[in-house]
Design an enzyme around this catalytic site. Structure first.
Site, mmCIF file in Angstrom:
data_model
loop_
_atom_site.group_PDB
_atom_site.id
_atom_site.type_symbol
_atom_site.label_atom_id
_atom_site.label_comp_id
_atom_site.label_asym_id
_atom_site.label_seq_id
_atom_site.Cartn_x
_atom_site.Cartn_y
_atom_site.Cartn_z
ATOM 1 N N GLY A 1 0.821 -1.223 0.000
ATOM 2 C CA GLY A 1 0.000 0.000 0.000
ATOM 3 C C GLY A 1 0.845 1.259 0.000
ATOM 4 N N HIS A 2 1.986 1.214 -0.694
ATOM 5 C CA HIS A 2 2.965 2.306 -0.585
ATOM 6 C C HIS A 2 2.515 3.606 -1.243
ATOM 7 N N SER B 1 -7.141 -0.299 13.343
ATOM 8 C CA SER B 1 -7.752 1.031 13.445
ATOM 9 C C SER B 1 -8.404 1.145 14.811
ATOM 10 N N SER B 2 -8.488 2.361 15.321
ATOM 11 C CA SER B 2 -9.105 2.557 16.641
ATOM 12 C C SER B 2 -10.590 2.194 16.633
ATOM 13 N N CYS B 3 -11.191 2.039 15.445
ATOM 14 C CA CYS B 3 -12.615 1.691 15.409
ATOM 15 C C CYS B 3 -12.873 0.233 15.791
ATOM 16 N N TYR C 1 -15.849 -3.282 8.632
ATOM 17 C CA TYR C 1 -14.410 -2.987 8.555
ATOM 18 C C TYR C 1 -13.725 -3.347 9.887
ATOM 19 N N LYS D 1 -10.690 -5.964 10.734
ATOM 20 C CA LYS D 1 -9.460 -5.543 11.424
ATOM 21 C C LYS D 1 -9.220 -6.390 12.683
ATOM 22 N N PRO E 1 -4.008 2.933 14.801
ATOM 23 C CA PRO E 1 -4.048 4.395 14.740
ATOM 24 C C PRO E 1 -5.466 4.939 14.793
ATOM 25 N N THR E 2 -5.560 6.191 15.192
ATOM 26 C CA THR E 2 -6.831 6.900 15.130
ATOM 27 C C THR E 2 -6.978 7.554 13.755
ATOM 28 N N ASN E 3 -7.946 8.406 13.588
ATOM 29 C CA ASN E 3 -8.237 9.101 12.323
ATOM 30 C C ASN E 3 -6.998 9.905 11.888
ATOM 31 N N HIS F 1 -12.170 10.719 4.769
ATOM 32 C CA HIS F 1 -12.364 11.017 6.198
ATOM 33 C C HIS F 1 -12.662 12.508 6.374
ATOM 34 N N ARG G 1 -13.974 21.010 1.062
ATOM 35 C CA ARG G 1 -15.227 21.761 0.984
ATOM 36 C C ARG G 1 -15.045 23.236 1.346
ATOM 37 N N ARG H 1 -13.412 13.393 17.830
ATOM 38 C CA ARG H 1 -12.421 12.476 17.255
ATOM 39 C C ARG H 1 -11.030 12.929 17.664
HETATM 40 N N1 NDP Z 1 -6.621 6.808 6.986
HETATM 41 C C1 NDP Z 1 -6.944 6.659 8.254
HETATM 42 O O1 NDP Z 1 -7.484 7.591 8.882
HETATM 43 C C2 NDP Z 1 -6.634 5.376 8.959
HETATM 44 C C3 NDP Z 1 -6.052 4.298 8.314
HETATM 45 N N2 NDP Z 1 -5.801 3.141 9.032
HETATM 46 C C4 NDP Z 1 -5.222 1.964 8.384
HETATM 47 O O2 NDP Z 1 -3.995 2.280 7.764
HETATM 48 C C5 NDP Z 1 -3.838 1.475 6.581
HETATM 49 C C6 NDP Z 1 -3.568 2.370 5.399
HETATM 50 O O3 NDP Z 1 -4.651 3.282 5.227
HETATM 51 P P1 NDP Z 1 -4.547 4.556 4.257
HETATM 52 O O4 NDP Z 1 -3.142 4.755 3.860
HETATM 53 O O5 NDP Z 1 -5.330 5.635 4.873
HETATM 54 O O6 NDP Z 1 -5.377 4.038 2.996
HETATM 55 P P2 NDP Z 1 -5.268 4.510 1.472
HETATM 56 O O7 NDP Z 1 -6.608 4.261 0.868
HETATM 57 O O8 NDP Z 1 -4.687 5.867 1.374
HETATM 58 O O9 NDP Z 1 -4.208 3.481 0.864
HETATM 59 C C7 NDP Z 1 -4.498 2.120 0.800
HETATM 60 C C8 NDP Z 1 -3.506 1.466 -0.113
HETATM 61 O O10 NDP Z 1 -3.837 0.078 -0.245
HETATM 62 C C9 NDP Z 1 -3.760 -0.279 -1.615
HETATM 63 N N3 NDP Z 1 -4.684 -1.366 -1.919
HETATM 64 C C10 NDP Z 1 -6.023 -1.394 -1.715
HETATM 65 N N4 NDP Z 1 -6.509 -2.567 -2.146
HETATM 66 C C11 NDP Z 1 -5.474 -3.281 -2.635
HETATM 67 C C12 NDP Z 1 -5.352 -4.551 -3.243
HETATM 68 N N5 NDP Z 1 -6.412 -5.351 -3.432
HETATM 69 N N6 NDP Z 1 -4.126 -4.950 -3.647
HETATM 70 C C13 NDP Z 1 -3.050 -4.157 -3.496
HETATM 71 N N7 NDP Z 1 -3.091 -2.949 -2.913
HETATM 72 C C14 NDP Z 1 -4.301 -2.512 -2.511
HETATM 73 C C15 NDP Z 1 -4.164 0.983 -2.354
HETATM 74 O O11 NDP Z 1 -3.713 0.949 -3.675
HETATM 75 P P3 NDP Z 1 -4.561 1.708 -4.800
HETATM 76 O O12 NDP Z 1 -4.645 3.141 -4.372
HETATM 77 O O13 NDP Z 1 -3.751 1.500 -6.018
HETATM 78 O O14 NDP Z 1 -5.903 1.050 -4.816
HETATM 79 C C16 NDP Z 1 -3.473 2.048 -1.515
HETATM 80 O O15 NDP Z 1 -2.128 2.208 -1.907
HETATM 81 C C17 NDP Z 1 -5.113 0.639 6.440
HETATM 82 O O16 NDP Z 1 -4.910 -0.632 6.997
HETATM 83 C C18 NDP Z 1 -6.111 1.417 7.282
HETATM 84 O O17 NDP Z 1 -7.097 0.571 7.782
HETATM 85 C C19 NDP Z 1 -6.095 3.025 10.357
HETATM 86 C C20 NDP Z 1 -6.664 4.062 11.028
HETATM 87 C C21 NDP Z 1 -6.985 5.329 10.393
HETATM 88 C C1 F7E Z 2 -10.429 6.165 11.311
HETATM 89 C C2 F7E Z 2 -11.852 5.711 11.221
HETATM 90 O O1 F7E Z 2 -12.554 6.503 10.255
HETATM 91 C C3 F7E Z 2 -13.904 6.174 10.086
HETATM 92 O O2 F7E Z 2 -14.600 6.597 11.202
HETATM 93 P P1 F7E Z 2 -14.964 8.086 11.498
HETATM 94 O O3 F7E Z 2 -13.990 8.683 12.439
HETATM 95 O O4 F7E Z 2 -16.393 8.092 11.922
HETATM 96 O O5 F7E Z 2 -14.815 8.759 10.055
HETATM 97 P P2 F7E Z 2 -14.918 10.169 9.389
HETATM 98 O O6 F7E Z 2 -13.603 10.821 9.408
HETATM 99 O O7 F7E Z 2 -15.525 9.933 8.048
HETATM 100 O O8 F7E Z 2 -16.005 11.013 10.238
HETATM 101 C C4 F7E Z 2 -15.716 11.600 11.472
HETATM 102 C C5 F7E Z 2 -16.899 12.432 11.944
HETATM 103 O O9 F7E Z 2 -16.927 13.617 11.140
HETATM 104 C C6 F7E Z 2 -18.259 13.862 10.696
HETATM 105 N N1 F7E Z 2 -18.232 14.631 9.456
HETATM 106 C C7 F7E Z 2 -18.723 15.892 9.323
HETATM 107 N N2 F7E Z 2 -18.608 16.324 8.079
HETATM 108 C C8 F7E Z 2 -17.998 15.317 7.390
HETATM 109 C C9 F7E Z 2 -17.602 15.178 6.032
HETATM 110 O O10 F7E Z 2 -17.776 16.068 5.209
HETATM 111 N N3 F7E Z 2 -17.002 14.014 5.696
HETATM 112 C C10 F7E Z 2 -16.765 13.009 6.596
HETATM 113 N N4 F7E Z 2 -16.143 11.880 6.191
HETATM 114 N N5 F7E Z 2 -17.151 13.122 7.886
HETATM 115 C C11 F7E Z 2 -17.765 14.251 8.274
HETATM 116 C C12 F7E Z 2 -18.807 12.444 10.523
HETATM 117 O O11 F7E Z 2 -20.212 12.454 10.478
HETATM 118 C C13 F7E Z 2 -18.242 11.744 11.746
HETATM 119 O O12 F7E Z 2 -19.074 11.993 12.853
HETATM 120 C C14 F7E Z 2 -14.208 4.711 10.033
HETATM 121 O O13 F7E Z 2 -15.282 4.530 9.152
HETATM 122 C C15 F7E Z 2 -13.013 3.919 9.846
HETATM 123 O O14 F7E Z 2 -12.463 4.110 8.545
HETATM 124 C C16 F7E Z 2 -11.967 4.289 10.818
HETATM 125 O O15 F7E Z 2 -11.249 3.456 11.303
#
Ligand code: NDP
Ligand code: F7E
Length: 243
Positions: A20-21, A117-119, A146, A150, A173-175, A189, A197, A219
């Site tokens: 996932g680089h 993920s913290s969820c 999800y 996890k 990790p958290t958000n 997110h 927006r 959050r």
């Molecule tokens: N973002 C957040 O707020 C949080 C993220 N995490 C965890 O951190 C990790 C990374 O998340 P994040 O970097 O945000 O996610 P991204 O969506 O930014 O990146 C995910 C990566 O995974 C790759 N990928 C998805 N499906 C496949 C597949 N079938 N085969 C190969 N590669 C694949 C994607 O490639 P491509 O783009 O080419 O599809 C992309 O490079 C995850 O495990 C997530 O659950 C945990 C908590 C919070």
């Molecule tokens: C890291 C964690 O991330 C996800 O959980 P989440 O924290 O609920 O995700 P979120 O960032 O999308 O929302 C945070 C809060 O924010 C509010 N909110 C307002 N306005 C917008 C808005 O415009 N977009 C989004 N997305 N949210 C909004 C939204 O309604 C919510 O109350 C998991 O599904 C899962 O992926 C996971 O592990």
């Protein structure tokens, strides 16, 4: 592959598969590892290697024999995406993590780090959340599919540790936010969604910006570069079966 189990930081030429680089987390890890002087990162985009296909993952590991694996590939999204595509979130994540964790074990990877993920913790877990809160009460319904995937990944790492004494650890990790974030209007997110927006509103001279929900949810947020620092710390220093 060398069979010497030197520490993560000791050998900057060790082959490290960052799955996932190109994503938010994976790209931050790559930046961090390059800054630290690592020279042998093994990187495959989704189109080059689909991690949901077990036979492809097996032959990739058998050929490449990475020494370390950081699993940051997953199906990821914000609250709307999780709530809209529950089947994708549970099935894709179960496949990716099961394929990669098992292939890493079977091919003598020295250490693997899995990203949860913290969820995974209950919706109403006492704050601050303790690791012991896991599986004590119902999950947040918008992302339970999800979260269940996890939790299975974490438990798989723990099971391989218990049965084989194999070094697989998990981080929750958290958000997150930072460079290479997903700015999709619906599926991102909250931080990138609101940045986009508010920017569009400013540029377009809009009089109001719509924010989802009541505005009351709380959050924690973490910059992805700080997470990358923590991941390197865990790769170097943490060994054990608790999270
Ligand atoms: N973002 C957040 O707020 C949080 C993220 N995490 C965890 O951190 C990790 C990374 O998340 P994040 O970097 O945000 O996610 P991204 O969506 O930014 O990146 C995910 C990566 O995974 C790759 N990928 C998805 N499906 C496949 C597949 N079938 N085969 C190969 N590669 C694949 C994607 O490639 P491509 O783009 O080419 O599809 C992309 O490079 C995850 O495990 C997530 O659950 C945990 C908590 C919070
Ligand atoms: C890291 C964690 O991330 C996800 O959980 P989440 O924290 O609920 O995700 P979120 O960032 O999308 O929302 C945070 C809060 O924010 C509010 N909110 C307002 N306005 C917008 C808005 O415009 N977009 C989004 N997305 N949210 C909004 C939204 O309604 C919510 O109350 C998991 O599904 C899962 O992926 C996971 O592990």
């Amino acid at each position: 592959m060398s069979t010497d189990k030197t520490s993560f930081m000791a050998d900057k030429s060790a082959k490290i598969f960052v799955a996932g680089h190109r994503g938010l987390v994976g790209s931050a890890i790559v930046r961090k590892l390059h800054r630290l002087g690592f020279t042998n990162l093994l990187l495959r985009s989704h189109s080059d290697l689909d991690l949901t296909i077990q036979s492809h993952v097996d032959s990739f590991f058998a050929t490449e024999k990475p020494r370390f694996v950081i699993l940051a590939a997953a199906k990821v999204g914000g609250i709307h995406a999780n709530n809209t595509y529950p089947a994708d979130f549970i099935s894709i994540n179960l496949k990716i993590q099961t394929n990669v964790i098992h292939a890493a074990y079977a091919n003598n990877v020295q250490k693997l780090l899995f990203l949860g993920s913290s969820c995974i913790y209950p919706k109403h877990a006492p704050q601050p959340i303790k690791e012991s809160a896991l599986l004590t009460a119902p999950l947040e319904p918008t992302n339970e599919w999800y979260a269940v995937a996890k939790i299975a990944g974490i438990k798989m790492c723990q099971a391989y540790w218990l049965q084989y004494n194999w070094d697989a650890v998990s981080a929750m990790p958290t958000n997150l936010y930072g460079q290479n974030d997903n700015f999709d209007n619906d599926n991102s997110h909250v931080l990138p969604a609101l940045m986009r927006r508010f920017h569009a509103a400013k540029v377009g001279g809009a009089k109001e910006v719509v924010v989802w929900g009541s505005g009351r949810p709380l959050r924690e947020f973490l910059h992805v570069d700080d997470l990358a620092d923590g991941i390197v710390f865990l790769m170097e220093r943490y060994r054990g079966w608790s999270m």
